[in-house]
Design an enzyme around this catalytic site. Structure first.
Site, PDB file in Angstrom:
ATOM      1  N   GLU B 280      32.358  64.467  32.855  1.00 15.06           N
ATOM      2  CA  GLU B 280      30.969  64.068  32.637  1.00 15.06           C
ATOM      3  C   GLU B 280      30.159  65.266  32.127  1.00 15.06           C
ATOM      4  OE1 GLU B 280      29.380  60.737  35.232  1.00 15.06           O
ATOM      5  OE2 GLU B 280      28.222  62.440  35.951  1.00 15.06           O
ATOM      6  N   GLU B 283      30.869  65.816  28.599  1.00 11.07           N
ATOM      7  CA  GLU B 283      30.165  64.808  27.795  1.00 11.07           C
ATOM      8  C   GLU B 283      28.696  65.208  27.622  1.00 11.07           C
ATOM      9  OE1 GLU B 283      30.547  60.832  29.343  1.00 11.07           O
ATOM     10  OE2 GLU B 283      29.185  59.989  27.833  1.00 11.07           O
ATOM     11  N   CYS B 300      28.985  56.840  38.312  1.00 13.92           N
ATOM     12  CA  CYS B 300      29.952  56.790  39.410  1.00 13.92           C
ATOM     13  C   CYS B 300      29.594  55.772  40.483  1.00 13.92           C
ATOM     14  CB  CYS B 300      30.168  58.166  40.023  1.00 13.92           C
ATOM     15  SG  CYS B 300      28.697  59.155  40.083  1.00 13.92           S
ATOM     16  N   SER B 320      27.254  57.558  31.056  1.00 20.13           N
ATOM     17  CA  SER B 320      28.419  58.384  30.775  1.00 20.13           C
ATOM     18  C   SER B 320      29.654  57.490  30.750  1.00 20.13           C
ATOM     19  CB  SER B 320      28.581  59.436  31.870  1.00 20.13           C
ATOM     20  OG  SER B 320      29.901  59.937  31.850  1.00 20.13           O
ATOM     21  N   LYS B 359      32.642  49.102  45.079  1.00 23.27           N
ATOM     22  CA  LYS B 359      33.896  49.701  44.590  1.00 23.27           C
ATOM     23  C   LYS B 359      35.027  48.673  44.560  1.00 23.27           C
ATOM     24  CE  LYS B 359      32.727  54.188  44.267  1.00 23.27           C
ATOM     25  NZ  LYS B 359      32.632  54.773  42.924  1.00 23.27           N
ATOM     26  N   GLU B 362      34.548  47.068  41.378  1.00 23.66           N
ATOM     27  CA  GLU B 362      34.848  48.024  40.309  1.00 23.66           C
ATOM     28  C   GLU B 362      36.354  48.139  40.087  1.00 23.66           C
ATOM     29  OE1 GLU B 362      34.584  52.182  41.330  1.00 23.66           O
ATOM     30  OE2 GLU B 362      33.646  52.669  39.418  1.00 23.66           O
ATOM     31  N   GLU B 367      38.911  46.965  32.763  1.00 21.92           N
ATOM     32  CA  GLU B 367      39.086  48.263  32.094  1.00 21.92           C
ATOM     33  C   GLU B 367      39.835  49.265  32.950  1.00 21.92           C
ATOM     34  OE1 GLU B 367      36.098  47.016  32.919  1.00 21.92           O
ATOM     35  OE2 GLU B 367      35.121  46.375  31.085  1.00 21.92           O
ATOM     36  N   CYS B 504      25.641  57.568  48.580  1.00 21.22           N
ATOM     37  CA  CYS B 504      26.812  56.941  49.205  1.00 21.22           C
ATOM     38  C   CYS B 504      26.823  57.058  50.724  1.00 21.22           C
ATOM     39  CB  CYS B 504      28.079  57.555  48.653  1.00 21.22           C
ATOM     40  SG  CYS B 504      28.100  57.546  46.863  1.00 21.22           S
TER      41      CYS B 504
END
Ligand SMILES: Cc1cc2nc3c(=O)[nH]c(=O)nc-3n(C[C@H](O)[C@H](O)[C@H](O)COP(=O)(O)O)c2cc1C
Lengths: 620, 582
Positions: B280, B283, B300, B320, B359, B362, B367, B504
């Site tokens: 990241e 990037e 994230c 990102s 999550k 996710e 992907e 989190c």
């Protein structure tokens, strides 16, 4: 914008045209045919009657006759109603086909159509509205313009002193003086709780904020009630004017009227009134050139009972789910959109212009010591004169039922009256002479309520009545707090058991325990009052509960589940007629032998009773 | 501050006049029961548990919303009050499915606790129950309305904190039920699946979609090589499930507990976090050097990603392309590590223990696989991991700790602070600044990006450049940043967004604190402090200095942003549409 002078000019001019409607000594040639355009008469085709009247008058080329669609006359049971003024001839239950005769005989020939005249309860035809017993003990303050003016014509409203109270307030009174006048009048809220209106205005005035609102509660959720609807349909400007006065008094610039969408005629007429008032500069900026700003908007409700509760109403106006908010903060501090808000009921507002014009002491001279003025009731149920009545506070229930209401039909006996709808209680015969005022009704376990007044005769089962109202509140509970959401459901379940003949000893005590806790613990007035119909029927008709529970018997015979349909073996000839008609095949037997009803299958519909040629079947 | 004198159950006290009766009672250690109240979030007076008597007042008073006033005399414990509360509670129970024995919240349920506290010994008014539904269609959240008491804490959190408003009351009265528009599943409405509703729920009506069975099966399968990785925030909270105080850092105990469950390896997702910073950060440097799309936003937090895809489909190029730490780590385990250890990646089963329910969803995204191999095979929340340990007879409060397994176990302090709001930003700044300037940092701590403020802003001098950053946590704050971007008013280069308020450590998969604890203890702060302490104590505190990461690039990925890195560690986003004619 119209100036005060222009308004005055309109008032004079229009009054000239329409004063014959009030003036019994009028000798001119003009006639006005007033036809009720309220919801009741409209549904029995009064609009077609108006159309036919106009056609026929044109066809006959009659001069000097005007047809006017008005608001409600009150005697809804005899609608559609046609009144010819100045002679005040009162035609009842007219049909479109009757119109030609009225035009030809009465309007052309000057002769009254006797057969269409309204008949009093004793059968005598009355010529004039004033002669009807129904009207004799009434006192019209709130309804003064209903049935008199065209509600869609602002000029007619202005003619009968309309917008004069607003003029008086804007030109010669301070907000404090307005509030003092309202306080001194003793007016109390007509929405149910009876809170002193002047005090409420004062609270709202004392709140400091950059924006305040006035709001009008026209939700009218009490089943069977239609007082507020009738005011909005018959005299919408009286609400517009009163709200402007209230706004001036508390310092608000914007108002909302919350009306249920099921009142299309009321909504339409109110919108017309608002548009006309805006056009005349009676709403908007710089009203009457006095620098006062106020505007009004209608918000439609979807007809939930709880949305009549003040905080739920505000949530709904804001576009949210209609659920009550906890109080405090009270609406006078934090109401609509978080701003100080004054909320009054339609009927409360409808008194305001009269109080301003005639003075507090005039108003206070009507009614009792603690309940001033009049109250409008929607009289319904087992009563001859179903309709809308306005009576001075302090009148007895007996007078309303017998003198105004014309007594109980079908030769039956009065059993009880319900005031306050699902939040109220029943009043038994022993209390018929109780004066109608806030405190007396509370003392006998009922309440004033908003004006629903349902009369019940001796065929009514009071346990089933309680069940009916609980069914309504269970349906209408918003569900926010558990006592109301679950508690009323549990009460209903017990009552359903009782009317089905499955009540148990101890159930009444269970009901009482639940009722107490629901009343004390619920968040809003809906739950806090929901058990009232149960408690008051237990109070006055405990023996009916006991009969249901202990004897599995419904004294009034209304609870079908507790009756059995039986065939008298002696009388039965075995013809099988009943068996062939029974919709559930519950009757079996051999031809020429006595038949028998399977009680497990029987739905007690009574078809067999009507069918039997030998009268061998009956309910026991 | 203006104070008033009041008396509660005979206790005289002076309290600020902004207090409610409930606030004052709590200060006096007078325990007034509540169910619907969530301080500052849900103050609707609905449940009727907190009623009290106030001298001179008409009827009972709702203490959670009633402000104190001078001279007020309050009684919280009269026969009438006790009777009313008990009856109301019995009514709630009469419409509740009462399957406490098999309920995941048993022992941690406010309704159950209250029934005990009020000594409910039977239910007097039994009757029909509301017909309710179960929504278990999303990969993250299960709603069972037969356990719902309509306190609306979930509705309030979703609306007022997250500003998502995915749920509300449907129907009316006895038929009321919480649900989404058109009776759709949470999966099919713009719900972010953040799980804050679960954290708010007093009962078992809301819970995570269970993955423990799937993980047990993997552990029991001798064919599989089962690896578990744990997110930074888990170690700062899992101890609570075993009675340890809030804010206990239980890293080694957690690792030992997981080993006892039979995992072949226990690795640290913090290493994945370090890797995320490399990708990241690179990037960001590229965008700075090439005038890319600004601001760049972190990716994230999967609740945040789903929220962005649902509400800002036009701004997805700001995110990102880096996968989140556990997905990156999963991909590396099944490639680099598998090759190194000679394990067939198809026989490798990677479990992530996360403070998060989003999550779960996710990890199921299309992907998230490389050449047909899924990055991560199962996601457990902190709560589920604790449940598995309990089932296996493991008590973290009484276990000998153990370190993470190597070679992938040692992570930097930068990776550790990923678990709290501002942590990703700080970790990125430590690396980006050092790489861009080519000089070691004079100060490792970036205090300006820490703390509880909903939106934090800072300008960081990197060489001759002023890098403007912002940090938002909670989707309501995210919304404000996104609206600024949409309106062209966001001056930032880099923005960190976490779906959950506090980051989190306060994720939707963390141990659940009851309403009273939430009102009286700063849970976020205690858990976050544990992570900052861990960071301080570690020898390596910058992601790019982590030797594991260095070696990974040397041996396998070449350099951050390489072709191989992109294939394994980066992803893409797609707009989501839920209703027809949208
Ligand atoms: C369940 C419930 C329903 C109500 N419905 C109405 C209504 O339909 N119309 C009304 O004016 N007031 C209604 N009220 C009373 C209002 O809350 C409020 O007291 C009233 O509008 C205030 O106006 P007033 O002071 O002029 O009476 C209702 C109250 C409750 C608790």
């Amino acid at each position: 914008m119209k100036s005060i002078e222009e308004l005055s000019e309109i008032r004079q001019r229009t009054l000239e045209e329409i004063k014959l409607r009030k003036d019994r000594n009028y000798t001119g040639k003009e006639k006005h045919v007033l036809v009720c355009g309220g919801t009741g008469c409209t549904s029995s085709h009064s609009m077609e009657i108006i159309k036919r009247l106009e056609e026929k008058i044109k066809e006959k080329n009659i001069q000097n006759v005007r047809v006017v669609r008005t608001g409600c006359f009150g005697l809804c049971a005899r609608g559609p109603i046609i009144v010819v003024r100045p002679e005040d001839t009162f035609y009842a239950m007219a049909k479109v086909e009757d119109v030609d005769e009225i035009v030809e005989k009465h309007l052309v020939g000057g002769e009254i159509v006797e057969r269409l005249l309204c008949k009093d309860i004793d059968g005598t035809a009355v010529k004039s509205l004033d002669d009807l017993n129904f009207y004799k003990k009434q006192h019209r303050v709130v309804l003064k313009n209903c049935g008199l003016i065209d509600p869609e014509n602002i000029d007619e409203y202005i003619a009968f002193d309309g917008y004069k109270a607003l003029e008086k307030v804007l030109t010669s009174m301070t907000p404090e003086e307005v509030i003092k006048e309202v306080s001194d009048s003793g007016l109390r809220g007509r929405g149910g709780a009876g809170f002193p209106t002047g005090r409420k205005w004062e609270f709202a005035k004392n709140s400091v904020a950059d924006q305040k609102y006035v709001a009008c509660n026209a939700d009218e959720g009490d089943p069977g009630a239609f007082m507020d609807r009738s005011v909005l349909e018959g005299d919408p400007h009286s609400i517009v004017e009163a709200m402007a006065i209230a706004a001036y008094a508390i310092g608000a610039t914007k108002g909302y009227v919350y009306v249920r969408a099921e009142y299309p005629i009321a909504v339409k007429r109110l919108q017309i009134a608002i548009d006309q008032a805006q056009e005349y500069g009676l709403l908007g900026k710089n009203i009457m050139g006095k620098g006062f700003e106020f505007d009004l908007e209608i918000r439609l409700g979807a007809g939930a009972f709880v949305c009549g509760e003040e905080t739920a109403l505000m949530e709904s106006v804001e576009g949210k789910r209609g659920e009550p908010r906890p109080r405090p903060p009270f609406p006078a501090v934090k109401g609509l959109f978080g701003k100080p808000t004054l909320l009054n009921n339609v009927e409360t507002y409808a008194n305001i212009t009269q109080i301003i014009l005639n003075g507090a002491s005039w108003f206070a001279s009507i009614g009792t010591e603690k309940s001033k003025g009049t109250k409008v009731f929607a009289l319904g149920g087992n009563i001859n004169n179903v309709g809308l009545v306005e009576v001075p506070m302090g009148i007895t229930l007996r007078e309303i039922v017998y003198d105004i209401g014309g007594g109980i039909p079908n030769g039956r006996k009065f059993k009880a009256a319900q005031t306050g709808g699902p939040s109220g209680g029943c009043i038994p015969e022993e209390h018929l002479d109780t004066p109608i005022d806030y405190e007396s009704l509370i003392a006998i376990g009922s309440m004033m309520g908003s004006g629903g007044l349902i009369i019940m005769d001796d065929s009514t089962c009071m346990v089933n009545l309680a069940r009916f109202f609980l069914d309504f509140t269970v349906d209408e509970s918003c569900g926010k707090c558990p006592p109301c959401r679950i508690g009323t459901k549990r009460m209903l379940e017990i009552l359903e058991k009782m009317v089905a003949g499955k009540g148990q000893v101890g159930d009444v005590e269970k009901l009482e325990k639940l009722a107490l806790n629901i009343k004390r613990s619920s968040l809003c007035g809906l739950g806090q009052t929901a058990p009232n119909p149960v408690l008051s029927t237990i109070r006055y008709f405990r023996e009916e509960y006991d009969a249901h529970i202990k004897e599995k018997r419904c004294p009034s015979g209304e609870c079908k589940a507790m009756t059995k349909v039986m065939i008298d073996k002696e009388k039965c000839k075995g013809c099988s007629a009943c068996s062939r008609k029974c919709p559930v095949n519950a009757i079996q037997g051999e031809l020429k032998q006595p038949f028998e009803i399977d009680q497990d299958k029987c739905i007690k519909c009574g078809v067999c009773i009507a069918t039997c040629p030998f009268k061998a079947i009956s309910r026991v | 501050m203006d104070k008033v004198k009041i008396t509660i159950d005979g206790i005289e006290m002076e309290v600020p006049k902004t207090y409610t009766i409930l606030d004052a009672a709590r200060e006096a250690n007078v325990d007034i029961p509540t169910l619907c109240h969530l301080k500052d979030i849900n103050e609707i007076g609905a449940c009727r548990m907190c009623i009290v008597e106030v001298e001179g007042a008409r009827g009972f008073v709702t203490s959670c919303v009633m402000p104190v006033s001078d001279g007020m005399v309050v009684r919280t414990n009269t026969p009438a009050i006790r009777d009313a509360r008990k009856t109301t509670l019995e009514l709630l129970l009469s419409n509740h499915n009462r399957s406490c024995l098999t309920c995941v919240r048993s022992g941690n349920c406010e309704l159950q606790a209250l029934a005990r506290k009020l000594n409910v010994e039977g239910i007097e008014f039994e009757g029909e129950k509301t017909k309710t539904s179960i929504d278990d269609l999303s990969p993250s959240i299960v709603r069972d309305n037969s356990k719902c008491i309509l306190c609306k804490r979930c509705v309030a959190v979703c609306k007022k904190v997250q500003e998502v408003s995915a749920i509300n009351t449907m129907n009316r009265g006895f038929k009321s039920e919480i649900g989404s528009a058109c009776n759709k599943s949470l999966n099919d409405v713009p719900c972010s699946l953040c799980g804050q509703c679960i954290e708010a729920c007093p009962t078992g009506a809301l819970r995570e979609k269970d993955a423990t069975q799937k993980v047990w099966e993997a552990l029991n399968n001798p064919e599989l090589y089962v690896i578990v990785q744990t997110a930074p925030a888990v170690r700062a909270a899992i101890g609570e499930e075993f009675g340890m105080p809030i804010g206990t850092l239980a890293t080694n105990e957690m690792v030992a507990g997981l080993k006892r469950l039979g995992f072949n390896k226990v690795f640290d997702t913090n290493t994945g976090a370090d890797l995320t910073i490399m990708e990241e950060g690179t990037e960001l440097i590229e965008r700075i050097n090439n005038n890319g799309v600004f601001p760049m936003i972190t990716s994230c937090s999967p609740g945040w990603v789903r929220y962005a895809e649902s509400n800002y489909p036009d701004l997805l190029d700001h995110l990102s392309s880096a996968k989140s730490p556990h997905q990156m780590f999963g991909a590396i385990l099944k490639s680099y590590y598998a090759e190194k250890e000679n394990i067939d990646p198809k026989k490798m089963f990677v479990v992530s223990v996360m403070p998060c329910v989003a999550k779960k969803s996710e990890s199921e995204r299309e992907e998230m696989e490389v050449d047909g191999v899924r990055d991560v095979d199962a996601v457990l929340t902190t709560r589920e991991a604790a449940r598995m340990m309990k089932e296996a007879g493991v008590d973290l409060s009484k276990i000998e700790g153990a370190p993470f397994d190597n070679p992938m176990g040692d992570a930097s302090g930068a990776g550790a602070i990923f678990g709290t709001t501002g942590g990703v930003m700080e970790a990125a700044l430590r690396t980006v600044k050092e790489i861009l300037t080519g000089e070691p940092l004079d100060k490792i701590d970036f205090e300006e990006v820490r703390g509880e403020k909903g939106i934090k802003e800072a300008t960081i001098k990197i060489g001759d450049k002023d890098i403007k950053v912002a940090i938002a946590h909670g989707l309501g704050n995210a919304k404000r940043i996104m609206d600024m971007i949409r309106d062209g008013n966001a001056p930032y280069h880099f923005v960190e967004i976490m779906a959950c308020p506090g980051g989190c450590v306060m994720g939707g998969g963390q141990p659940i604190c009851d309403a009273k604890t939430r009102a009286t203890v700063d849970v976020r702060k205690l858990r976050a402090e544990a992570l900052y302490k861990l960071d301080k104590e570690l020898p390596i505190r910058k992601s790019h200095e982590n030797p594991v990461i260095k070696k990974l690039y040397e041996e396998y990925l070449e350099k951050p942003g390489s072709h191989k890195a992109h294939k394994l560690l980066h992803t893409s986003y797609h707009p989501r549409h839920y209703f027809e004619n949208e």
